[in-house]
Design a protein around this motif. Structure first.
Motif, PDB file in Angstrom:
ATOM      1  N   LEU A 250       0.868  -1.115   0.047  1.00 51.86           N
ATOM      2  CA  LEU A 250       0.122  -0.121  -0.062  1.00 51.86           C
ATOM      3  C   LEU A 250       0.889   1.174   0.134  1.00 51.86           C
ATOM      4  O   LEU A 250       2.100   1.266   0.502  1.00 51.86           O
ATOM      5  N   SER A 251       0.146   2.458  -0.377  1.00 48.82           N
ATOM      6  CA  SER A 251       1.070   3.440  -0.452  1.00 48.82           C
ATOM      7  C   SER A 251       0.183   4.608   0.345  1.00 48.82           C
ATOM      8  O   SER A 251      -0.992   4.773   0.272  1.00 48.82           O
TER       9      SER A 251
ATOM     10  N   GLY B 184      -7.200   5.702  -1.673  1.00 54.54           N
ATOM     11  CA  GLY B 184      -7.908   4.523  -1.503  1.00 54.54           C
ATOM     12  C   GLY B 184      -7.171   3.459  -0.379  1.00 54.54           C
ATOM     13  O   GLY B 184      -7.750   2.956   0.444  1.00 54.54           O
ATOM     14  N   HIS B 185      -5.800   3.683  -0.458  1.00 55.78           N
ATOM     15  CA  HIS B 185      -4.885   2.940   0.638  1.00 55.78           C
ATOM     16  C   HIS B 185      -5.154   3.455   1.577  1.00 55.78           C
ATOM     17  O   HIS B 185      -5.153   2.886   2.721  1.00 55.78           O
ATOM     18  N   GLU B 186      -5.196   4.869   1.739  1.00 64.84           N
ATOM     19  CA  GLU B 186      -5.290   5.704   3.339  1.00 64.84           C
ATOM     20  C   GLU B 186      -6.668   5.030   3.921  1.00 64.84           C
ATOM     21  O   GLU B 186      -6.787   4.827   4.877  1.00 64.84           O
ATOM     22  N   GLN B 187      -7.687   4.774   2.937  1.00 64.50           N
ATOM     23  CA  GLN B 187      -9.067   4.303   3.193  1.00 64.50           C
ATOM     24  C   GLN B 187      -8.966   3.068   3.872  1.00 64.50           C
ATOM     25  O   GLN B 187      -9.505   2.816   5.072  1.00 64.50           O
ATOM     26  N   ILE B 188      -8.338   2.216   3.232  1.00 61.08           N
ATOM     27  CA  ILE B 188      -8.064   0.897   3.812  1.00 61.08           C
ATOM     28  C   ILE B 188      -7.195   0.884   5.371  1.00 61.08           C
ATOM     29  O   ILE B 188      -7.778   0.388   6.122  1.00 61.08           O
ATOM     30  N   TYR B 189      -6.262   1.865   5.340  1.00 59.41           N
ATOM     31  CA  TYR B 189      -5.625   1.923   6.589  1.00 59.41           C
ATOM     32  C   TYR B 189      -6.334   2.195   7.821  1.00 59.41           C
ATOM     33  O   TYR B 189      -6.489   1.565   8.852  1.00 59.41           O
TER      34      TYR B 189
END
Length: 160
Positions: A19-20, A25-30
């Motif tokens: 992830l970045s 979108g990756h921040e949302q997952i985090y």
């Protein structure tokens, strides 16, 4: 993908998951994964029975608890609980963390839970260095000493 330890940076953690920190979108997952860890963090802070005997019976011991005061078996329970109750969006990332190695039983859930304990600990040195001690008294004093900054808006008519 190699596991990272609990003291690794957020960037290292996310990179290990593919992830970045620069991808919304990756921040949302985090954030979703972190929210799941916060639920378990709150449960571990509800009861002194989660603490080591050496601090559990000390009347000065109150939440939020230190990570290193939580019984190791309760830490493992918390890590497993996060993984087992992970949501549809996050489950695949927690599944990548299953390990019997040094950071077992799940390095992803372990990193997140440890991170929540560290970030929510008002005694944390990083929080003190920033001048953020989370006490109501200092918040009140800050409000009295520092006026709120004025917001400046761009006005195309005035600033042509």
């Amino acid at each position: 993908m190699a596991p990272v330890g609990p003291r690794a940076s957020k960037e290292e953690f996310m990179l290990a998951l593919g992830l970045s920190t620069h991808d919304p979108g990756h921040e949302q997952i985090y954030r979703a994964m972190r929210d799941e860890a916060i639920v378990v963090y709150n449960r571990l802070n509800e009861d002194n029975s989660n603490l080591l005997d050496s601090v559990a019976h000390d009347p000065s011991t109150r939440p939020p608890f230190f990570w290193h005061h939580i019984r190791p078996e309760r830490q493992r329970w918390g890590i497993t609980e996060i993984f087992q109750n992970s949501g549809q969006l996050t489950h695949q990332f927690f599944a990548r963390g299953v390990t019997t190695g040094e950071y077992g039983p799940n390095w992803v859930a372990g990193w997140l839970l440890y991170s929540v304990f560290r970030s929510r600990d008002v005694r944390n040195n990083r929080n003190r260095r920033k001048g953020d001690d989370h006490s109501q008294t200092s918040k009140t004093v800050k409000k009295q000493e520092e006026p709120a900054p004025q917001k400046r808006y761009y006005d195309p008519v005035r600033n042509g």
